[in-house]
Design a protein around this motif. Structure first.
Motif, PDB file in Angstrom:
ATOM      1  N   ILE A 171      62.776  16.274  50.596  1.00 24.75           N
ATOM      2  CA  ILE A 171      61.333  16.188  50.344  1.00 24.75           C
ATOM      3  C   ILE A 171      61.091  16.942  49.044  1.00 24.75           C
ATOM      4  O   ILE A 171      61.536  18.090  48.904  1.00 24.75           O
ATOM      5  CB  ILE A 171      60.517  16.865  51.465  1.00 24.75           C
ATOM      6  N   VAL A 172      60.428  16.286  48.100  1.00 29.28           N
ATOM      7  CA  VAL A 172      60.118  16.982  46.860  1.00 29.28           C
ATOM      8  C   VAL A 172      58.695  17.545  46.974  1.00 29.28           C
ATOM      9  O   VAL A 172      57.763  16.852  47.381  1.00 29.28           O
ATOM     10  CB  VAL A 172      60.278  16.054  45.629  1.00 29.28           C
ATOM     11  N   PHE A 173      58.572  18.854  46.688  1.00 28.06           N
ATOM     12  CA  PHE A 173      57.271  19.513  46.688  1.00 28.06           C
ATOM     13  C   PHE A 173      56.961  19.980  45.270  1.00 28.06           C
ATOM     14  O   PHE A 173      57.868  20.327  44.499  1.00 28.06           O
ATOM     15  CB  PHE A 173      57.281  20.748  47.599  1.00 28.06           C
ATOM     16  N   GLY A 174      55.688  20.019  44.942  1.00 29.31           N
ATOM     17  CA  GLY A 174      55.264  20.566  43.662  1.00 29.31           C
ATOM     18  C   GLY A 174      53.841  21.076  43.801  1.00 29.31           C
ATOM     19  O   GLY A 174      53.088  20.617  44.678  1.00 29.31           O
ATOM     20  N   SER A 175      53.485  22.024  42.992  1.00 31.34           N
ATOM     21  CA  SER A 175      52.096  22.499  43.042  1.00 31.34           C
ATOM     22  C   SER A 175      51.708  23.156  41.722  1.00 31.34           C
ATOM     23  O   SER A 175      52.566  23.646  40.979  1.00 31.34           O
ATOM     24  CB  SER A 175      51.897  23.489  44.196  1.00 31.34           C
ATOM     25  N   THR A 227      68.300  25.429  52.598  1.00 27.15           N
ATOM     26  CA  THR A 227      67.963  24.000  52.567  1.00 27.15           C
ATOM     27  C   THR A 227      66.899  23.721  51.506  1.00 27.15           C
ATOM     28  O   THR A 227      66.134  22.770  51.609  1.00 27.15           O
ATOM     29  CB  THR A 227      67.458  23.516  53.947  1.00 27.15           C
ATOM     30  N   TYR A 228      66.870  24.573  50.529  1.00 25.22           N
ATOM     31  CA  TYR A 228      65.861  24.387  49.485  1.00 25.22           C
ATOM     32  C   TYR A 228      66.505  24.531  48.104  1.00 25.22           C
ATOM     33  O   TYR A 228      67.259  25.474  47.849  1.00 25.22           O
ATOM     34  CB  TYR A 228      64.739  25.417  49.651  1.00 25.22           C
ATOM     35  N   ILE A 229      66.228  23.548  47.257  1.00 30.33           N
ATOM     36  CA  ILE A 229      66.714  23.603  45.876  1.00 30.33           C
ATOM     37  C   ILE A 229      65.506  23.842  44.991  1.00 30.33           C
ATOM     38  O   ILE A 229      64.667  22.952  44.799  1.00 30.33           O
ATOM     39  CB  ILE A 229      67.418  22.289  45.472  1.00 30.33           C
ATOM     40  N   LEU A 259      63.205  20.813  45.926  1.00 30.24           N
ATOM     41  CA  LEU A 259      63.628  19.808  46.909  1.00 30.24           C
ATOM     42  C   LEU A 259      63.981  20.519  48.207  1.00 30.24           C
ATOM     43  O   LEU A 259      64.860  21.390  48.219  1.00 30.24           O
ATOM     44  CB  LEU A 259      64.859  19.050  46.403  1.00 30.24           C
ATOM     45  N   ALA A 260      63.283  20.158  49.255  1.00 30.06           N
ATOM     46  CA  ALA A 260      63.594  20.714  50.568  1.00 30.06           C
ATOM     47  C   ALA A 260      64.426  19.685  51.317  1.00 30.06           C
ATOM     48  O   ALA A 260      64.057  18.509  51.380  1.00 30.06           O
ATOM     49  CB  ALA A 260      62.297  21.000  51.325  1.00 30.06           C
ATOM     50  N   VAL A 261      65.553  20.127  51.880  1.00 24.78           N
ATOM     51  CA  VAL A 261      66.540  19.174  52.395  1.00 24.78           C
ATOM     52  C   VAL A 261      66.558  19.172  53.915  1.00 24.78           C
ATOM     53  O   VAL A 261      66.510  20.227  54.568  1.00 24.78           O
ATOM     54  CB  VAL A 261      67.941  19.530  51.845  1.00 24.78           C
TER      55      VAL A 261
END
Ligand code: SF4
Ligand code: SF4
Length: 683
Positions: free
Chosen positions: A253-257, A295-297, A315-317
């Motif tokens: 899951i790609v996160f951004g803010s 689990t996070y890049i 990226l959360a995996v």
């Protein structure tokens, strides 16, 4: 006798020629290596623009890489190497074709074939009558291209819906949002106050307090497993880390803010926080997914200043056994924290949004192409319907021929109308000209790899063949030659014009005609013999039929072909259907088979032949013997004689009967005389 002689000629020619058939396979047994076949001319045709070719030695289907400059542009392959496919003649052919990296066929060139109706070596030069070969060869090229690319670019050819992890298109955050690839939720300071009020936390101090900027957080998220989404959202190097560091089948899951609050925080790096990424979680069905440092890049390329999805990205995996379904909807939640009086923190949900992966990011399995013969029936369904209707009409005409023949005018309209349909639609528009080539292919089938599907690849020809075979057994040669042959129709329509213009008509005497009839059997024997013995000469010999020139090529051929077809049509102006009666090999074959016919629908009277010769002289092709017997092998079922048969103004027995009736009505007086319509008086 003539039938037997003709049959004997054909059998002798075929038997003498059989050993030479082996020569056909010389190319197949000694096919040169692919690179030797890739001459500059072949490469220029199959892969225009390629500047260099190089054999690919990767253990996959044989192919040569085609380069334009230094860049790989695609592959060249031989259909014979990939999957030998018998042509319509039953002998495998060799075509070299090119396919670019997007799966487009760039060109093709035939290196070897034994299909006599393929004139040249480039598929686009097929005549309209060679559609079976064209379809088979095109199917072989398409299949070869798929096999060659499937091995070298597996992502292009998937067997089940697959997340697109190979296609990359550069997109900015707004483009990703507009495409539905990323969901965006904006929480303003005002929104935040309302959220806190709803949660009964009005006035409580937040861990991260709002600043003067109106937006507290602009939160974005999407399925980062998709290369275009994950690569643009978190950076290509982070996307590569995801693939190299996590087991196959993992999802990202790609996160951004952007804004005052960032989704990532910093506590995921703290042991005291159990390395938890405590501000976000993902929900799907009954499952809730949270993430940790492991689990996070984190997109650390430019912390706090990234312009990918936001100023903070990552990226959360989810591991393969997480039960997360990337194709199903899911929800992302963003939490903020309020401070309790004792200094502890209490989470409050400040943003929650649904996500559904848009279909353009899913690779779907390509449907297996229909076999060539099924595809052609599908493509030609309209023509099949029209021909089916026409054959029903013809069957009705033949069944009710007596009723039609009672009126010369009705007969002429029906016959001329059908001949025009046969010539214009069946011949010129639909290309449905049965030819000796079709018969040759059936004859060759036992000597080759018989595959019935090839014989189904041209629907109109299949239907015509079946109808003609049945009508041959039932009625004889005349159903096809008289009604369904476009070239025959052309000759007959021209003959009608010729007679209307009162051009002189000539027919040979009965004894000469019998010798001339032999011409079509000799022509048949020559074509059959040469095709077996010397295929290239056989391909030339089939040109005795002017069908390709006059029908399937619409007279768009070289001068010798035009002169030949023109000469035959000119002769036909003065001697009706001269080609059909004396030279046509297909007509010869049908005349041979005509002896099988079971029914004779043409009516005769005891007076026919003795003494009356009216029908014999009216028959435009002189198929009625002096004895009055109709020679069905030479009869075209035109029904002209049947019009005479029912004409009480011309048929002597009917004239006599009619006059007797009239005499009886008027009293005792009569004169008996009649004049035949064509060719002089009947006895
Ligand atoms: S004899 Fe030949 S050209 Fe004439 S109608 Fe028959 S098939 Fe056609
Ligand atoms: S006129 Fe001649 S060709 Fe025509 S149906 Fe009679 S016999 Fe046959």
């Amino acid at each position: 006798m003539f039938h037997r002689l003709g049959l004997a000629l054909i059998v002798c020619a075929a038997v003498l020629a059989a050993p030479a058939l082996a020569a056909t396979y010389e190319y197949l047994e000694n096919t040169p290596p692919l690179l030797e076949r890739l001459t500059p001319e072949v490469v220029a045709t199959a892969f225009p623009g390629a500047t260099r070719v190089e054999l690919v030695d990767d253990g996959g289907p044989p192919a040569a890489a085609a380069y334009i400059g230094e860049n790989l542009a695609g592959y060249l392959f031989s259909a014979l190497d990939i999957s030998p496919t018998p042509g319509y003649s039953g002998v495998p052919f060799d075509i070299v074709a090119g396919v670019d990296l997007a799966g487009n066929v760039t060109g093709s060139i035939i290196l070897f074939h034994r299909d006599p109706h393929v004139e040249h070596n480039v598929i686009s030069e097929f005549s309209a009558g060679a559609t079976i070969s064209a379809r088979i060869m095109n199917a072989a090229i398409a299949q070869g291209a798929r096999i060659v690319l499937r091995f070298r670019n597996g992502a292009m050819d998937v067997t089940e819906p697959t997340i697109d992890a190979v296609t990359y298109r550069q997109m900015n955050d707004q483009e990703l949002i507009d495409a539905g690839a990323v969901t965006r939720i904006v929480v303003t300071n005002t929104d935040l106050e309302a959220i806190l009020a709803d949660a009964g936390m009005s006035g409580r101090e937040l861990e991260i307090a709002p600043r003067n900027a109106p937006v507290y957080v602009d939160f974005r998220f999407g399925l980062g497993t998709v290369l275009t989404i994950g690569g643009n959202g978190a950076g290509l190097s982070n996307y590569e880390s995801f693939h190299s560091s996590f087991p196959e089948g993992s999802q990202a899951i790609v996160f951004g803010s952007t804004g005052t609050y960032n989704f990532q925080g910093h506590k995921f790096q703290n042991r005291a926080n159990d390395y938890r990424l405590e501000r976000v979680r993902v929900l799907q069905g009954d499952n809730s997914y949270e993430f940790t440092r492991d689990t996070y890049i984190r997109d650390a390329s430019s912390p706090g200043r990234s312009v990918r999805l936001g100023t903070f990205n990552g990226l959360a995996v989810l591991p393969p056994d997480s039960g997360f379904d990337p194709f199903a909807p899911w929800t992302a939640e963003l939490y903020a924290y309020v401070k309790n009086a004792d200094g502890s923190l209490e989470p409050v949900l400040i943003a929650s949004g649904e996500y559904q992966l848009p279909p353009q990011y899913v690779l779907m399995p390509q449907p297996e192409p229909l076999p060539a013969w099924m595809q052609s029936w599908h493509d030609d369904r309209e023509a099949v319907f029209i021909l089916g209707g026409a054959l029903i009409v013809l069957t009705l005409i033949l069944t009710f021929q007596a009723a039609i023949s009672r009126s010369g005018q009705v007969h002429r309209m029906v016959r001329t109308g059908f001949l025009i349909f046969t010539l214009v639609w069946l011949g010129w528009i639909a290309g449905g000209q049965l030819s000796i080539l079709h018969l040759l292919n059936y004859l060759q089938a036992p000597f080759q790899n018989f595959d019935w599907t090839f014989y189904l690849a041209e629907p109109l020809i299949v239907i015509l063949t079946v109808y003609t075979a049945i009508s041959l057994v039932l009625i004889g040669r005349g159903v096809f030659c008289g009604w369904l042959c476009p070239f025959g129709a052309l000759q007959e329509l021209l003959a009608q014009i010729s007679r209307a213009l009162r051009l002189p008509q000539w027919n040979p005497s009965e004894s000469i005609q019998k010798r001339l009839w032999m011409g079509k059997y000799i022509s048949l024997a020559a074509v059959v013999g040469l095709t077996f013995a010397w295929p290239s000469a056989g391909a030339a010999a089939v040109e005795v039929e002017p069908f390709q020139t006059a029908i399937t090529s619409y007279f768009q051929r070289g001068a010798p072909y035009l002169l030949y077809a023109g000469a035959l049509l000119t002769v036909g102006l003065f001697t009706e259907r001269a080609f059909c009666r004396f030279l046509c090999p297909l007509g010869g074959a049908f005349a041979l088979l005509d002896r099988l016919h079971l029914l004779n629908l043409l009516k005769r009277r005891p007076e026919c032949g003795s003494p009356c010769q009216l029908c014999a002289r009216s028959c435009p092709v002189r198929a009625i013997e002096k004895s009055g017997k109709i020679k069905t092998a030479e009869c075209f079922q035109c029904l002209d004689c049947q019009v005479e048969y029912f004409d009480d103004e011309r048929c002597p027995p009917l004239v006599t009967a009619r006059k007797s009736r009239e005499r009886a009505a008027r009293g005792p007086q009569t004169v008996f005389a009649y004049t035949p319509s064509r060719g002089g008086a009947a006895s």
